[in-house]
Design a protein around this motif. Structure first.
Motif, PDB file in Angstrom:
ATOM      1  N   UNK A  30     -42.910  41.182 -17.597  1.00 19.93           N
ATOM      2  CA  UNK A  30     -41.797  40.664 -18.385  1.00 19.93           C
ATOM      3  C   UNK A  30     -40.478  40.823 -17.626  1.00 19.93           C
ATOM      4  N   UNK A  31     -40.289  41.961 -16.973  1.00 24.62           N
ATOM      5  CA  UNK A  31     -39.070  42.170 -16.177  1.00 24.62           C
ATOM      6  C   UNK A  31     -38.960  41.132 -15.072  1.00 24.62           C
ATOM      7  N   UNK A  32     -40.084  40.805 -14.444  1.00 27.87           N
ATOM      8  CA  UNK A  32     -40.073  39.780 -13.395  1.00 27.87           C
ATOM      9  C   UNK A  32     -39.651  38.420 -13.949  1.00 27.87           C
ATOM     10  N   UNK A  33     -40.156  38.079 -15.137  1.00 28.56           N
ATOM     11  CA  UNK A  33     -39.780  36.788 -15.729  1.00 28.56           C
ATOM     12  C   UNK A  33     -38.293  36.765 -16.063  1.00 28.56           C
ATOM     13  N   UNK A  34     -37.766  37.893 -16.512  1.00 28.20           N
ATOM     14  CA  UNK A  34     -36.342  37.962 -16.833  1.00 28.20           C
ATOM     15  C   UNK A  34     -35.490  37.702 -15.598  1.00 28.20           C
ATOM     16  N   UNK A  35     -35.887  38.318 -14.503  1.00 28.21           N
ATOM     17  CA  UNK A  35     -35.104  38.168 -13.275  1.00 28.21           C
ATOM     18  C   UNK A  35     -35.199  36.752 -12.723  1.00 28.21           C
ATOM     19  N   UNK A  36     -36.412  36.193 -12.728  1.00 25.83           N
ATOM     20  CA  UNK A  36     -36.589  34.846 -12.180  1.00 25.83           C
ATOM     21  C   UNK A  36     -35.870  33.811 -13.035  1.00 25.83           C
ATOM     22  N   UNK A  37     -36.134  33.811 -14.331  1.00 24.87           N
ATOM     23  CA  UNK A  37     -35.519  32.797 -15.187  1.00 24.87           C
ATOM     24  C   UNK A  37     -34.031  33.019 -15.371  1.00 24.87           C
ATOM     25  N   UNK A  38     -33.591  34.268 -15.187  1.00 22.21           N
ATOM     26  CA  UNK A  38     -32.158  34.535 -15.235  1.00 22.21           C
ATOM     27  C   UNK A  38     -31.398  33.819 -14.140  1.00 22.21           C
ATOM     28  N   UNK A  39     -32.106  33.477 -13.063  1.00 17.26           N
ATOM     29  CA  UNK A  39     -31.511  32.693 -11.972  1.00 17.26           C
ATOM     30  C   UNK A  39     -31.889  31.219 -12.047  1.00 17.26           C
ATOM     31  N   UNK A  40     -33.175  30.947 -12.303  1.00 22.91           N
ATOM     32  CA  UNK A  40     -33.667  29.568 -12.243  1.00 22.91           C
ATOM     33  C   UNK A  40     -33.057  28.701 -13.344  1.00 22.91           C
ATOM     34  N   UNK A  85     -30.150  28.862 -15.260  1.00 21.48           N
ATOM     35  CA  UNK A  85     -28.771  28.402 -15.026  1.00 21.48           C
ATOM     36  C   UNK A  85     -28.619  27.606 -13.748  1.00 21.48           C
ATOM     37  N   UNK A  86     -29.404  27.946 -12.720  1.00 20.37           N
ATOM     38  CA  UNK A  86     -29.299  27.237 -11.452  1.00 20.37           C
ATOM     39  C   UNK A  86     -29.761  25.800 -11.533  1.00 20.37           C
ATOM     40  N   UNK A  87     -30.759  25.530 -12.388  1.00 24.63           N
ATOM     41  CA  UNK A  87     -31.324  24.183 -12.465  1.00 24.63           C
ATOM     42  C   UNK A  87     -30.887  23.393 -13.691  1.00 24.63           C
ATOM     43  N   UNK A  88     -30.366  24.074 -14.718  1.00 25.31           N
ATOM     44  CA  UNK A  88     -29.954  23.355 -15.925  1.00 25.31           C
ATOM     45  C   UNK A  88     -28.517  23.642 -16.352  1.00 25.31           C
ATOM     46  N   UNK A  89     -27.920  24.692 -15.805  1.00 30.51           N
ATOM     47  CA  UNK A  89     -26.588  25.080 -16.230  1.00 30.51           C
ATOM     48  C   UNK A  89     -26.558  25.881 -17.517  1.00 30.51           C
ATOM     49  N   UNK A  90     -27.739  26.190 -18.085  1.00 32.68           N
ATOM     50  CA  UNK A  90     -27.838  26.960 -19.322  1.00 32.68           C
ATOM     51  C   UNK A  90     -28.102  28.432 -19.014  1.00 32.68           C
ATOM     52  N   UNK A  91     -27.553  29.315 -19.828  1.00 37.53           N
ATOM     53  CA  UNK A  91     -27.804  30.740 -19.662  1.00 37.53           C
ATOM     54  C   UNK A  91     -29.174  31.105 -20.201  1.00 37.53           C
ATOM     55  N   UNK A  92     -29.814  32.053 -19.549  1.00 39.60           N
ATOM     56  CA  UNK A  92     -31.103  32.544 -20.011  1.00 39.60           C
ATOM     57  C   UNK A  92     -30.884  33.748 -20.908  1.00 39.60           C
ATOM     58  N   UNK A  93     -31.527  33.753 -22.071  1.00 41.66           N
ATOM     59  CA  UNK A  93     -31.480  34.881 -22.997  1.00 41.66           C
ATOM     60  C   UNK A  93     -32.859  35.536 -23.015  1.00 41.66           C
ATOM     61  N   UNK A  94     -32.892  36.806 -22.712  1.00 41.26           N
ATOM     62  CA  UNK A  94     -34.166  37.512 -22.646  1.00 41.26           C
ATOM     63  C   UNK A  94     -34.839  37.547 -24.010  1.00 41.26           C
ATOM     64  N   UNK A  95     -36.119  37.194 -24.092  1.00 41.19           N
ATOM     65  CA  UNK A  95     -36.869  37.357 -25.331  1.00 41.19           C
ATOM     66  C   UNK A  95     -37.396  38.785 -25.443  1.00 41.19           C
ATOM     67  N   UNK A  96     -37.909  39.121 -26.600  1.00 41.99           N
ATOM     68  CA  UNK A  96     -38.609  40.387 -26.793  1.00 41.99           C
ATOM     69  C   UNK A  96     -40.104  40.107 -26.797  1.00 41.99           C
ATOM     70  N   UNK A  97     -40.878  40.983 -26.169  1.00 38.71           N
ATOM     71  CA  UNK A  97     -42.328  40.861 -26.184  1.00 38.71           C
ATOM     72  C   UNK A  97     -42.895  41.954 -27.086  1.00 38.71           C
ATOM     73  N   UNK A  98     -43.650  41.553 -28.097  1.00 34.90           N
ATOM     74  CA  UNK A  98     -44.248  42.471 -29.056  1.00 34.90           C
ATOM     75  C   UNK A  98     -45.727  42.644 -28.736  1.00 34.90           C
ATOM     76  N   UNK A  99     -46.127  43.862 -28.421  1.00 35.77           N
ATOM     77  CA  UNK A  99     -47.548  44.168 -28.257  1.00 35.77           C
ATOM     78  C   UNK A  99     -48.073  44.700 -29.585  1.00 35.77           C
TER      79      UNK A  99
END
Length: 282
Positions: free
Chosen positions: A79-89, A91-105
């Motif tokens: 999940x941390x990896x997805x946050x870091x990748x999408x936190x860049x990808x 906004x970089x590709x759409x101009x939109x900010x990424x908001x981290x979701x919560x993962x419920x186990x």
């Protein structure tokens, strides 16, 4: 996949061992309601529903096992990896900010803003609360019943659900739900398939960038993810359940489609190349 000793996410809610009901707690009617609502976007294992119910546990509170603890750490790192990748990808590709979701186990059954669901529904994303829900026993089902084990295969499942979160942020899920409510069943199924295939493509984008940034992808990891994508194809799941594949009833896509769009995302790394709807003429 190299994940041990790496940073985990703080956006994890662990409900395992909290005394939830068994996997069969919702009953057949509850499961059908969830299917009919059409708000859950995830890995559909309803053709194998009996397999997950066989893993059900009583609702008493309990201590997590060492294995469950390790799985929780793994999920947190992915999940941390997805946050870091999408936190860049994003906004970089759409101009939109990424908001981290919560993962419920969770274990057995769970309540979300989209309603109740059992483990038999498989991992899912709820747009209503922007949470991913995962019974980690699903990884065992992948390995034992689907022949799709391996860390990177499990990471693909998480990345697929995060792909739905990305779709929600860019407005795809609200539009899909609105359209599905106004069309017939066959067209609604097709919209669901296109939604799932785009999430597979987004999972491929994550895999490409994660490999480049973290160096955590090892030889054979890509094959694990592709094999997992094929294993959750509607045709494969129906065949395993002893049913003849019926394309008009597909809601997630065939094995070839799912693995193909995952590979496209891996090869491209660009969200613009994941427009399944445009390719379908929509």
């Amino acid at each position: 996949m190299e994940w041990r000793g790496r940073r985990g996410s703080g956006n994890i809610e662990d409900r395992r061992g909290m005394g939830t009901a068994s996997a069969g707690g919702l009953g057949l009617i509850g499961t059908l309601v969830v299917l009919a609502v059409g708000l859950f976007f995830g890995v559909d294992i309803s053709p194998l529903v009996g397999g997950m119910q066989g893993e059900s546990r009583p609702g008493a509170e309990r201590q997590l096992t060492a294995e469950e603890g390790e799985i929780g750490q793994f999920v947190s790192v992915v999940l941390a990896d997805t946050e870091e990748i999408w936190g860049d990808v994003l906004p970089g590709q759409t101009g939109l900010d990424y908001r981290d979701p919560t993962l419920v186990m969770f274990s057995g059954t769970v309540q979300s803003a989209c309603g109740g669901a059992s483990s038999a529904m498989g991992p899912f994303y709820c747009p209503g609360d922007q949470r991913v829900y995962l019974d980690t026993d699903f990884f065992r089902v992948m390995q034992r019943q689907m022949g799709a084990g391996g860390d990177f295969a499990y990471a693909y499942v998480i990345a697929h659900e995060i792909g739905h979160h990305v779709q929600n942020l860019i407005g795809v899920l609200p539009r899909v739900n609105s359209l599905r409510a106004r069309v017939g069943q066959a067209d609604a199924n097709q919209l669901s398939v296109l939604t799932e295939l785009q999430a597979d493509c987004f999972a491929g984008i994550w895999a490409r960038h994660a490999g480049e940034r973290f160096g955590s992808v090892q030889r054979g990891d890509i094959d694990e993810a592709v094999n997992a994508a094929r294993a959750v194809g509607d045709d494969i799941l129906m065949e395993k359940a002893g049913r003849a594949p019926m394309p008009d009833s597909f809601t997630h896509g065939s094995a070839a489609e799912r693995s193909g769009w995952l590979i496209r995302g891996m090869e491209s790394g660009e969200m613009a190349d994941c427009n399944t709807f445009a390719e379908a003429g929509l």
